[in-house]
Enzyme design. Structure first.
Site, PDB file in Angstrom:
ATOM      1  N   VAL A 193       0.838  -1.205   0.000  1.00  0.00           N
ATOM      2  CA  VAL A 193       0.000   0.000   0.000  1.00  0.00           C
ATOM      3  C   VAL A 193       0.873   1.255   0.000  1.00  0.00           C
ATOM      4  O   VAL A 193       0.597   2.229  -0.708  1.00  0.00           O
ATOM      5  CB  VAL A 193      -0.953  -0.004   1.215  1.00  0.00           C
ATOM      6  CG1 VAL A 193      -1.649   1.345   1.358  1.00  0.00           C
ATOM      7  CG2 VAL A 193      -1.984  -1.113   1.078  1.00  0.00           C
ATOM      8  N   GLY A 194       1.950   1.221   0.809  1.00  0.00           N
ATOM      9  CA  GLY A 194       2.848   2.372   0.858  1.00  0.00           C
ATOM     10  C   GLY A 194       3.500   2.635  -0.490  1.00  0.00           C
ATOM     11  O   GLY A 194       3.546   3.777  -0.963  1.00  0.00           O
TER      12      GLY A 194
ATOM     13  N   TRP B  96       2.379   1.701  -3.363  1.00  0.00           N
ATOM     14  CA  TRP B  96       1.327   2.096  -4.303  1.00  0.00           C
ATOM     15  C   TRP B  96       1.100   3.607  -4.252  1.00  0.00           C
ATOM     16  O   TRP B  96       0.830   4.227  -5.288  1.00  0.00           O
ATOM     17  CB  TRP B  96       0.040   1.361  -3.947  1.00  0.00           C
ATOM     18  CG  TRP B  96      -1.128   1.705  -4.821  1.00  0.00           C
ATOM     19  CD1 TRP B  96      -1.448   1.156  -6.033  1.00  0.00           C
ATOM     20  CD2 TRP B  96      -2.143   2.682  -4.551  1.00  0.00           C
ATOM     21  NE1 TRP B  96      -2.589   1.722  -6.536  1.00  0.00           N
ATOM     22  CE2 TRP B  96      -3.045   2.666  -5.656  1.00  0.00           C
ATOM     23  CE3 TRP B  96      -2.388   3.559  -3.499  1.00  0.00           C
ATOM     24  CZ2 TRP B  96      -4.159   3.504  -5.717  1.00  0.00           C
ATOM     25  CZ3 TRP B  96      -3.490   4.397  -3.566  1.00  0.00           C
ATOM     26  CH2 TRP B  96      -4.365   4.360  -4.660  1.00  0.00           C
ATOM     27  N   HIS B  97       1.248   4.210  -3.073  1.00  0.00           N
ATOM     28  CA  HIS B  97       1.032   5.649  -2.948  1.00  0.00           C
ATOM     29  C   HIS B  97       2.183   6.449  -3.550  1.00  0.00           C
ATOM     30  O   HIS B  97       1.978   7.595  -3.959  1.00  0.00           O
ATOM     31  CB  HIS B  97       0.848   6.031  -1.471  1.00  0.00           C
ATOM     32  CG  HIS B  97      -0.542   5.784  -0.967  1.00  0.00           C
ATOM     33  ND1 HIS B  97      -0.915   4.607  -0.361  1.00  0.00           N
ATOM     34  CD2 HIS B  97      -1.653   6.557  -0.978  1.00  0.00           C
ATOM     35  CE1 HIS B  97      -2.199   4.680  -0.024  1.00  0.00           C
ATOM     36  NE2 HIS B  97      -2.658   5.844  -0.393  1.00  0.00           N
ATOM     37  N   GLY B  98       3.381   5.885  -3.596  1.00  0.00           N
ATOM     38  CA  GLY B  98       4.486   6.612  -4.194  1.00  0.00           C
ATOM     39  C   GLY B  98       5.826   6.139  -3.677  1.00  0.00           C
ATOM     40  O   GLY B  98       5.914   5.387  -2.690  1.00  0.00           O
TER      41      GLY B  98
END
Length: 274
Positions: free
Chosen positions: A132-133, A135-137
């Site tokens: 998830v981290g 995926w955010h950037g």
């Protein structure tokens, strides 16, 4: 069609009146220069960022779902009042639910899910939040954010396992305390997630935990109204929303048009004030 229009209008209200206004009037200013603001202003900005994120993401979702309804398509809901959550586990089940389901189906379950004991489960959760981290950037802030979230969810899972907690408690004092603690937990996460860089993240932490500067307090009246009103609206019964949508769809066309024009005027006026 009427339900789609109603969703689009609520999405516009969340996006422009809540998210954009809070960002322009307190959040961006504080996160860009934390040392220029008092401790209480920094605390308010971090709390406001919770509502900016919610207004942005859920507003976009409402606009997209409403637009899809106009063409006969049904898109899944993406938020289920996440700030009513009593812990990180419940929060991530109600926040950005489409992303959560994707990670569950394509990362968590292929890794084994919770089938191989608690320690393997905790490891799988850690991998999911690292995904998830990323995926955010790309950046250390997102890695720290993922680590922070994975620790929170694992500790929440451990607590549930030890005390055999099956789900959130019924509404009452215990639930209210857990909701407040959960919001403080995520406010800590936002100091990592939103900060433009690690230096300003450390500067924000310094103002929050060590500066002890409680004046001045420079916030607009509308900012105060939003930060008081949004939690109240968030905790209203879901049936009130359903009734409002039903009243709108059943009202005469000219009344619907007047309502749409009024919302459009409010959105334009607030947008011009930023």
């Amino acid at each position: 069609a009427c339900e789609g229009i109603f969703l689009i209008l609520t999405g516009m209200l969340k996006k422009v009146i809540v998210a954009d206004y809070l960002a322009a009037n307190i959040i961006d200013r504080v996160f860009d220069n934390p040392s220029g603001f008092s401790t209480v202003e920094c605390l308010i900005a971090v709390h406001a960022y919770s509502w900016q994120l919610y207004g942005d993401f859920s507003g976009y979702t409402d606009i997209a779902r409403g637009s899809a309804k106009l063409f006969g398509f049904e898109l899944p809901d993406n938020f289920a009042r996440p700030w009513r959550s009593t812990g990180p586990i419940e929060f991530w089940r109600t926040w950005h639910m489409t992303l959560g389901r994707w990670v569950q189906d394509y990362v968590y379950k292929p890794l084994g899910g919770s089938r191989y004991g608690p320690y393997r489960t905790y490891f799988n959760l850690f991998v999911c939040f690292m995904a998830v981290g990323i995926w955010h950037g790309a950046g250390w802030a997102y890695v720290l954010f993922a680590l922070y979230q994975s620790i929170g969810v694992v500790l929440n899972r451990v607590w549930r396992d030890i005390f055999e907690v099956k789900g959130p408690p019924p509404f009452g004092v215990k639930a209210i305390v857990l909701v407040v603690l959960t919001q403080f937990f995520f406010m800590g996460a936002w100091t990592i997630f939103r900060a433009p860089d690690l230096d300003r993240m450390y500067a924000l932490w310094n103002q929050l935990f060590f500066a002890n500067e409680w004046v001045p307090l420079r916030i607009t009246t509308w900012t105060a109204i939003l930060l008081i009103g949004m939690p109240i609206i968030h905790f209203t019964p879901r049936r009130w929303w359903n009734q409002g949508c039903e009243y709108f769809t059943k009202s005469p066309v000219n009344l619907q048009a007047l309502f749409v024009a009024a919302i459009g005027a409010v959105v334009m006026w607030v947008g011009a004030q930023q």
